[in-house]
Design a protein around this motif. Structure first.
Motif, PDB file in Angstrom:
ATOM      1  N   LEU A 210     -31.992 -24.100  30.757  1.00 34.94           N
ATOM      2  CA  LEU A 210     -32.137 -23.246  31.254  1.00 34.94           C
ATOM      3  C   LEU A 210     -31.195 -23.723  32.533  1.00 34.94           C
ATOM      4  O   LEU A 210     -31.073 -22.222  33.628  1.00 34.94           O
ATOM      5  N   GLY A 211     -31.825 -25.055  33.427  1.00 32.00           N
ATOM      6  CA  GLY A 211     -31.160 -25.060  34.094  1.00 32.00           C
ATOM      7  C   GLY A 211     -28.935 -25.047  34.170  1.00 32.00           C
ATOM      8  O   GLY A 211     -28.768 -24.297  35.288  1.00 32.00           O
ATOM      9  N   ALA A 212     -28.813 -24.627  33.204  1.00 35.34           N
ATOM     10  CA  ALA A 212     -27.127 -24.910  33.439  1.00 35.34           C
ATOM     11  C   ALA A 212     -27.030 -23.240  32.810  1.00 35.34           C
ATOM     12  O   ALA A 212     -26.424 -22.667  33.407  1.00 35.34           O
TER      13      ALA A 212
ATOM     14  N   PHE B 248     -28.496 -20.780  34.414  1.00 33.37           N
ATOM     15  CA  PHE B 248     -29.083 -20.438  35.730  1.00 33.37           C
ATOM     16  C   PHE B 248     -28.231 -20.853  36.275  1.00 33.37           C
ATOM     17  O   PHE B 248     -27.386 -19.917  37.424  1.00 33.37           O
ATOM     18  N   THR B 249     -27.099 -22.511  36.271  1.00 29.21           N
ATOM     19  CA  THR B 249     -26.438 -22.888  37.450  1.00 29.21           C
ATOM     20  C   THR B 249     -25.273 -21.440  37.559  1.00 29.21           C
ATOM     21  O   THR B 249     -24.427 -21.425  37.790  1.00 29.21           O
ATOM     22  N   GLY B 250     -25.011 -21.455  35.657  1.00 32.16           N
ATOM     23  CA  GLY B 250     -23.924 -20.675  35.417  1.00 32.16           C
ATOM     24  C   GLY B 250     -24.461 -19.364  35.939  1.00 32.16           C
ATOM     25  O   GLY B 250     -22.970 -18.386  36.621  1.00 32.16           O
ATOM     26  N   LEU B 251     -25.009 -18.528  36.020  1.00 28.80           N
ATOM     27  CA  LEU B 251     -25.133 -17.360  36.309  1.00 28.80           C
ATOM     28  C   LEU B 251     -24.895 -17.297  37.879  1.00 28.80           C
ATOM     29  O   LEU B 251     -24.003 -16.663  38.596  1.00 28.80           O
ATOM     30  N   ARG B 252     -25.477 -18.582  39.249  1.00 28.32           N
ATOM     31  CA  ARG B 252     -24.636 -18.080  40.518  1.00 28.32           C
ATOM     32  C   ARG B 252     -23.180 -18.399  40.641  1.00 28.32           C
ATOM     33  O   ARG B 252     -22.378 -17.867  41.577  1.00 28.32           O
ATOM     34  N   GLU B 253     -22.470 -18.989  39.467  1.00 31.68           N
ATOM     35  CA  GLU B 253     -21.640 -19.694  39.311  1.00 31.68           C
ATOM     36  C   GLU B 253     -20.370 -17.759  38.389  1.00 31.68           C
ATOM     37  O   GLU B 253     -19.661 -17.710  38.486  1.00 31.68           O
ATOM     38  N   GLY B 254     -21.416 -16.819  38.516  1.00 29.57           N
ATOM     39  CA  GLY B 254     -20.929 -16.458  37.856  1.00 29.57           C
ATOM     40  C   GLY B 254     -20.228 -16.151  36.438  1.00 29.57           C
ATOM     41  O   GLY B 254     -19.709 -14.944  35.726  1.00 29.57           O
ATOM     42  N   ARG B 255     -20.878 -16.930  34.940  1.00 23.36           N
ATOM     43  CA  ARG B 255     -20.304 -17.004  33.926  1.00 23.36           C
ATOM     44  C   ARG B 255     -21.833 -17.233  33.118  1.00 23.36           C
ATOM     45  O   ARG B 255     -22.634 -17.135  33.838  1.00 23.36           O
TER      46      ARG B 255
ATOM     47  N   GLN C  26     -23.952 -18.125  29.746  1.00 26.42           N
ATOM     48  CA  GLN C  26     -23.622 -19.232  28.657  1.00 26.42           C
ATOM     49  C   GLN C  26     -24.990 -19.349  27.887  1.00 26.42           C
ATOM     50  O   GLN C  26     -26.067 -18.460  28.084  1.00 26.42           O
ATOM     51  N   GLY C  27     -24.115 -19.472  26.551  1.00 24.37           N
ATOM     52  CA  GLY C  27     -26.099 -19.627  25.654  1.00 24.37           C
ATOM     53  C   GLY C  27     -25.623 -20.866  24.996  1.00 24.37           C
ATOM     54  O   GLY C  27     -24.963 -22.062  25.768  1.00 24.37           O
ATOM     55  N   VAL C  28     -26.815 -21.476  24.133  1.00 20.93           N
ATOM     56  CA  VAL C  28     -27.206 -22.317  23.199  1.00 20.93           C
ATOM     57  C   VAL C  28     -26.839 -22.858  22.467  1.00 20.93           C
ATOM     58  O   VAL C  28     -27.079 -21.471  21.304  1.00 20.93           O
ATOM     59  N   ARG C  29     -25.912 -23.876  21.613  1.00 22.34           N
ATOM     60  CA  ARG C  29     -25.715 -23.065  19.725  1.00 22.34           C
ATOM     61  C   ARG C  29     -27.001 -23.845  18.773  1.00 22.34           C
ATOM     62  O   ARG C  29     -27.505 -24.990  19.155  1.00 22.34           O
TER      63      ARG C  29
END
Lengths: 148, 351
Positions: A24-26, A28-35, A37-40
């Motif tokens: 979830l850290g990755a 939320f960091t992605g959301l802050r950067e405007g991307r 991400q999911g997890v496989r």
């Protein structure tokens, strides 16, 4: 002392902080950067929002995958009278959205204006919030891909 | 397995807001009535367990005050689950399997009128990706209702469940919402959160319920017709709504199989379906045909005490067995959003 009333102010608060962990850290960091991400998952499916553990097998999941910023509505509910804490202050739809490249859907609000514009399978895209901080509300809401 | 039976049940009349009584005052007469009906002396009850939710009062450890309705001195063996009382009953059933005690008191209470329940229930959701958006419980159920409708159902099925439940509630003095309206009349009502109308949603209720369980010989001693628990199981699904198939209830199906629902004919079922369409999902998951009488009490559409409505289903079903109205009954309880967690209990009379 007679006549004197003692008064004490009690502020109820929960002053905890917590870490959201590697997955979830990755996210939320992605959301802050405007991307986004999911997890496989163990069976190859891409889960959005991502979870640290496979919802079916409980295996630990680590492989983050970029997904699209648009997708399809898999179900929806029309809110005629928004509640004070709802993300939009005008009538809107709650939606589950399956983003392009994802195999599961995420909950959010859709700013569609009126219920007549709604249908399952309609395409929608992210509307980003300005001043993102790394939380789910960095997505202000979704909006229909086709303008009204 | 040790034979365990429901030997007594009591509940308060569900009301929208119990303004004149706090939780303990709601609970005390209910607990006393259940113990009295059981024939087991209060001081001989071997185990006590409750189900409630601190979020309703907004106070940590709010459940501890509930013990004032029981009396915990001299010390008693006691436990609590932050769940519906049906899961407290499951713990009591497990506890009785140990063999050293023969009876258990199970109680549940909820005073939802203290807060804004649809908003309080947001806090049961995933705290990272869902709860910060503040989806209320009715909106979340509406998402499931739409998915279910588009899987080949229609709003008339929902209205039929609501009409039948509220009509049945006319015969239940403990029910909160009872009326005799046709599905056609209900379908003329406006949407609350579409596709749900008000009658598709449960009332907000204050109330309490209590059950006394007894094992083997003690059950036969105190009850003419004990309602034996012949199977009990509970299962849960992932918390993410988007990873689940919301149109079915695989956890109910599995719990029903484990509890042995399909081993013989079912006379009556009390299903905890807070939203009208969920009853259809549950009937299918449990394999209950059109000949099975469902929710003669009116079900959760007629009274839905938070943390109590599941235990009430078990109490109502057991009552039908004990009064001779049914030989074999199924009770179901649910918890969490969109039927996330489900418990199934099979109750039978002596053959």
């Amino acid at each position: 002392m007679a006549g004197e009333i003692l008064v004490a102010t009690n502020v109820l608060e929960y002053p905890y902080t917590r870490t959201v962990g590697p997955v979830l850290g990755a996210f939320f960091t992605g959301l802050r950067e405007g991307r986004i991400q999911g997890v496989r998952a163990a069976d190859g499916r891409v889960l959005v929002p991502p979870t640290e553990y496979d919802p079916l097998t409980s295996e630990e999941l680590t492989e983050m995958v970029d997904v699209g910023q648009a997708g399809v509505v898999t179900t929806w509910a029309w809110v005629y009278a928004p509640r004070p804490l709802h993300p939009l202050d005008r009538p809107f739809a709650w939606v589950l959205v399956r983003l392009d490249g994802a195999d599961t859907s995420m909950l959010h609000a859709l700013d569609a204006g009126e219920p007549e514009r709604m249908s399952t399978g309609m395409r929608v895209r992210v509307r980003w919030r300005e001043g993102r901080v790394g939380e789910i509300q960095d997505i202000a809401c979704f909006e229909p891909e086709t303008p009204s | 397995m040790r034979d365990v039976a429901v030997v007594a049940f009591a509940q308060s009349r569900a009301v929208r807001a119990e303004e004149g009584a706090n939780e303990v005052e709601i609970l005390m007469p209910v607990v006393s009535a259940a113990i009295e009906r059981s024939g087991v002396p209060r001081k001989e009850i071997g185990f006590t367990v409750s189900g409630s939710c601190d979020y309703l009062a907004g106070v940590p450890f709010a459940f501890v005050q509930g013990l004032d309705a029981v009396g915990a001195w001299p010390p008693i063996r006691e436990s609590h689950v932050e769940m519906d009382g049906a899961w407290a009953l499951y713990e009591a059933w497990v506890r009785l399997q140990h063999g050293d005690v023969d009876s258990a008191l199970v109680y549940a209470f909820g005073k939802s009128s203290l807060g804004d329940l649809p908003q309080v229930l947001t806090l049961q959701l995933d705290p990272y990706c869902m709860a910060p958006l503040w989806p209320d419980s009715i909106s979340i159920a509406a998402l499931q209702a739409r998915a279910w409708l588009e899987a080949g159902h229609d709003e008339r099925e929902m209205a039929e469940v609501a009409a039948r439940s509220r009509k049945a509630a006319l015969a239940n003095p403990m029910a909160q919402v009872a009326q005799d309206l046709t599905p056609e009349e209900l379908l003329k009502q406006p949407y609350l959160v579409s596709p749900l109308r008000r009658h598709d949603c449960p009332p907000i209720s204050d109330g309490a319920a209590a059950v006394v369980l007894a094992a083997g010989g003690l059950a036969r001693e105190v009850s003419e017709r004990p309602a034996w628990i012949r199977g009990i199981d509970h299962r849960i699904e992932p918390h993410g709504l988007g990873v689940r198939d919301l149109t079915h209830s695989p956890s109910t199906r599995l719990a029903g199989e484990r509890a042995g629902v399909g081993r013989a004919t079912v006379d009556v079922a009390e299903l905890h379906a807070p939203f009208s369409f969920q009853e259809v999902i549950l009937r299918q998951a449990l394999g209950l045909g059109p000949d099975v009488e469902v929710n003669p009490s009116g079900g959760a559409l007629a009274a839905n005490v938070m943390m109590g409505a599941g235990l009430v289903r078990i109490g109502e079903a057991a009552g039908r067995v004990s009064d001779g109205g049914a030989g074999r009954a199924v009770a179901h309880a649910t918890s969490g959003p969109c039927l996330q967690q489900n418990l199934v209990c099979v109750l039978e009379a002596d053959q």
